[in-house]
Write a protein that holds these residues in place. Structure first.
Motif, PDB file in Angstrom:
ATOM      1  N   CYS A  54       0.837  -1.195   0.000  1.00  0.00           N
ATOM      2  CA  CYS A  54       0.000   0.000   0.000  1.00  0.00           C
ATOM      3  C   CYS A  54       0.871   1.244   0.000  1.00  0.00           C
ATOM      4  N   PHE A  55       0.271   2.347  -0.408  1.00  0.00           N
ATOM      5  CA  PHE A  55       0.956   3.635  -0.422  1.00  0.00           C
ATOM      6  C   PHE A  55      -0.094   4.730  -0.358  1.00  0.00           C
ATOM      7  N   VAL A  94      -5.277  -3.707  -7.832  1.00  0.00           N
ATOM      8  CA  VAL A  94      -5.147  -2.465  -7.069  1.00  0.00           C
ATOM      9  C   VAL A  94      -6.512  -1.877  -6.737  1.00  0.00           C
ATOM     10  N   ALA A  95      -6.608  -1.272  -5.560  1.00  0.00           N
ATOM     11  CA  ALA A  95      -7.788  -0.512  -5.160  1.00  0.00           C
ATOM     12  C   ALA A  95      -7.328   0.901  -4.826  1.00  0.00           C
ATOM     13  N   VAL A  96      -8.065   1.893  -5.298  1.00  0.00           N
ATOM     14  CA  VAL A  96      -7.697   3.293  -5.107  1.00  0.00           C
ATOM     15  C   VAL A  96      -8.779   3.977  -4.281  1.00  0.00           C
ATOM     16  N   GLU A 123      -1.521  -5.733  -5.068  1.00  0.00           N
ATOM     17  CA  GLU A 123      -0.243  -6.177  -5.611  1.00  0.00           C
ATOM     18  C   GLU A 123       0.380  -5.142  -6.547  1.00  0.00           C
ATOM     19  N   ARG A 124      -0.462  -4.353  -7.217  1.00  0.00           N
ATOM     20  CA  ARG A 124       0.045  -3.337  -8.148  1.00  0.00           C
ATOM     21  C   ARG A 124      -0.028  -1.931  -7.557  1.00  0.00           C
ATOM     22  N   ALA A 125      -0.103  -1.832  -6.236  1.00  0.00           N
ATOM     23  CA  ALA A 125      -0.287  -0.528  -5.595  1.00  0.00           C
ATOM     24  C   ALA A 125       0.840   0.443  -5.921  1.00  0.00           C
TER      25      ALA A 125
END
Length: 314
Positions: A7-8, A45-47, A65-67
């Protein structure tokens, strides 16, 4: 135990924020969270775009995984900031593995807990969560237990995951409103009303769920506090160690803590001062500094005035 997804989070400038919202709008999904302005989910990814805090700032988080890859589109310094759980064993084993008859967890269940009642600054946050038996592996995977036994940075890391993966009802009572009602209602009466409202919100959707609560008052007194309420959730199983015994209560405690931490972040940003937790001597010293900078009238909007800390302020 599986790893927590990468996460970021960051706070974009206004131009970047506008581009982010425009870019993810076609993928937007409905979110019941009161703090969320936009939630979008894609492959890996979730935004999440949060609503503006009191300081007028907006946070955007990426999880999955693609964050980091996705976040790098908007912030070249994006890195994985997830914190991994370190629990040596799952806190809530499946029913057949339960060590004995001390607790009989029944499913589906709704459990509630509260945070912030011992803090001079910050709101009271109450949460009720809904848990089915099939949710236990995920709860164990995330290391969910009593929030007081979990690191705050880890709770902040998994918070976005919890509010999107689990069903819950959460209420926050800011201190200006707390101070307005405290003369008529003591702390436990306030908590009872907030617990009851959260339970009602979930029970309306799941009328057959079993209800559990981390006990803060004798059941007879708890229901006495609710005698003026039109609708009251009854048939509650109370236990003084409920947060350690019932998965739904533990989950509720973590979501409540996540909400509380976000509110404290907002307060710190709004006043440009790191606001401390608890009600100890460090809080006394901070309160004096706060009053010198902002005045006592502003303190009365952000602190619980019935606490002994308030009486120590010159």
């Amino acid at each position: 135990m599986k790893k927590v997804q990468p996460c970021f989070s960051f706070q974009p400038d206004e131009a970047t924020l506008a581009k982010i919202k425009d870019f993810y709008a076609p993928f937007q999904e409905e979110s019941p969270n009161e703090y969320i302005d936009l939630f979008a989910r894609g492959e890996g990814v979730a935004v999440t775009v949060y609503k503006r805090n009191k300081a007028g700032k907006v946070s955007v988080s990426f999880q999955g995984e693609r964050a980091v890859e996705e976040a790098s589109i908007w912030d070249k310094n994006a890195t994985d900031t997830s914190v991994q759980p370190t629990l040596p064993r799952p806190p809530f084993p499946p029913r057949l593995m339960h060590p004995g008859p001390v607790v009989l967890n029944r499913y589906p269940q709704i459990g509630s807990d509260e945070v912030g009642t011992g803090d001079f600054f910050g709101p009271i946050c109450v949460c009720a969560s809904y848990v089915e038996e099939k949710d236990l592996p995920r709860i164990n995977e995330l290391g969910i237990t009593d929030s007081k036994k979990m690191a705050d940075d880890y709770i902040m890391s998994i918070g976005p995951t919890l509010i999107h993966e689990f069903e819950y009802s959460q209420l926050s009572l800011p201190n200006d409103k707390y101070n307005a009602v405290h003369d008529a209602l003591n702390m436990n009466a306030i908590k009872a009303k907030m617990h009851n409202r959260c339970d009602l919100n979930l029970r309306s959707k799941h009328p057959d769920a079993f209800i559990y609560q981390d006990q803060f008052a004798e059941p007879s007194l708890y229901f006495h506090y609710l005698k003026s309420e039109k609708d009251v959730v009854k048939n509650i199983t109370f236990h003084t160690k409920g947060v350690s015994l019932y998965p739904s209560v533990a989950l509720a405690s973590v979501i409540a803590r996540y909400s509380f931490l976000r509110k404290m972040e907002e307060l710190s940003e709004h006043y440009n001062m790191p606001i401390p937790f608890g009600a100890g001597e460090d809080v006394d010293r901070f309160a004096q500094a706060f009053v010198q900078k902002y005045g006592k009238a502003e303190l009365e909007k952000t602190a619980k005035l019935n606490f002994a800390n308030y009486k120590k302020i010159n």
